[in-house]
Design a protein around this motif. Structure first.
Motif, short mmCIF file in Angstrom:
data_model
loop_
_atom_site.label_atom_id
_atom_site.label_comp_id
_atom_site.label_asym_id
_atom_site.label_seq_id
_atom_site.Cartn_x
_atom_site.Cartn_y
_atom_site.Cartn_z
N GLU A 178 -28.64 -13.15 -27.67
CA GLU A 178 -28.80 -12.27 -28.83
C GLU A 178 -29.35 -10.93 -28.34
O GLU A 178 -30.06 -10.89 -27.33
N THR A 179 -29.06 -9.89 -29.05
CA THR A 179 -29.56 -8.57 -28.69
C THR A 179 -31.09 -8.60 -28.64
O THR A 179 -31.74 -9.05 -29.58
N LYS A 204 -21.47 -14.84 -35.04
CA LYS A 204 -21.59 -13.45 -34.59
C LYS A 204 -20.84 -13.26 -33.27
O LYS A 204 -20.09 -12.29 -33.11
N TRP A 205 -21.03 -14.18 -32.32
CA TRP A 205 -20.35 -14.08 -31.04
C TRP A 205 -18.83 -14.10 -31.22
O TRP A 205 -18.12 -13.28 -30.65
N ASN A 209 -16.97 -13.53 -33.89
CA ASN A 209 -16.45 -12.36 -34.60
C ASN A 209 -16.43 -11.13 -33.71
O ASN A 209 -15.46 -10.36 -33.71
N ALA A 210 -17.48 -10.91 -32.95
CA ALA A 210 -17.53 -9.74 -32.06
C ALA A 210 -16.44 -9.84 -31.00
O ALA A 210 -15.71 -8.86 -30.75
N VAL A 227 -20.67 -8.65 -26.42
CA VAL A 227 -21.63 -9.56 -27.03
C VAL A 227 -22.85 -9.65 -26.13
O VAL A 227 -22.73 -9.84 -24.92
N ARG A 260 -25.49 -19.09 -36.87
CA ARG A 260 -25.13 -17.72 -37.19
C ARG A 260 -24.81 -16.92 -35.93
O ARG A 260 -23.92 -16.06 -35.94
N LEU A 261 -25.52 -17.21 -34.84
CA LEU A 261 -25.19 -16.53 -33.58
C LEU A 261 -23.79 -16.90 -33.11
O LEU A 261 -23.05 -16.03 -32.63
#
Length: 177
Positions: A80-81, A65-66, A68-69, A76, A61-62
């Motif tokens: 992870e944040t 997320k990376w 897509n961002a 990014v 999922r990360l």
């Protein structure tokens, strides 16, 4: 397997390592999937086979997320944040917690879905977009995807096979009820 150098090799590595892992997961007795009998991702911790799947789902999922961002031109926070690269054990614990309320079967389904999503994402890439330039520090996009999909699948498969061997069973002799 050699480190992928192009889109096709990356797709093949992800598919192959995922399918091998899935084959080894197919005969795991459901009753054993919550036993904390594997070494955890942080030193001195233990995890279950379900935790291992939650970990893989979390990292996949990360990756999405990376990608897509970055595609939207957004910054990014790697990895992870709220986490630094030297806090991956703590991040693993978060993944285990996120998967704690799910069954082994649900986690396998989530992994299949997120894996398919990554493969679909790769269909829109080119060799150049994946390997032609640094994407995160010195790493190409393809290398970052490989490091967080195909490689962890292979590592997880090794852990599963070692777990099965420790039970005294041949890797394919256990059958899920």
């Amino acid at each position: 397997m050699a480190i992928p150098q192009n889109k096709q090799q990356l797709i093949e590595a992800i598919r192959l390592n995922y399918s091998r892992l899935e084959a080894d997961l197919a005969d795991i007795p459901i009753a054993r999937t919550r036993e904390a009998s594997l070494a955890g991702h942080a030193q001195g911790t233990s995890m279950s086979l379900s935790d291992l799947l939650a970990y893989l789902v979390g990292w996949n999922r990360l990756v999405i997320k990376w990608c897509n961002a970055k595609a939207r031109g957004l910054p990014v926070d790697f990895p992870e944040t709220g986490y630094k690269w030297n806090e991956l054990g703590r991040l693993a614990q978060r993944f285990y917690t996120e998967g704690a309320g799910l069954t082994f079967i649900q986690l396998r389904e989530q992994l299949a879905c997120v894996n398919a999503e990554i493969l679909a994402l790769l269909e829109h890439e080119t060799d150049d977009s994946l390997y032609g330039r640094p994407w995160y520090e010195r790493y190409s996009k393809g290398r970052m995807i490989q490091l967080n999909t195909a490689s962890p699948y292979a590592n997880a498969r090794k852990r599963v096979r070692q777990w099965k061997k420790a039970l005294g069973a041949e890797p394919t002799s256990l059958r899920a009820p």
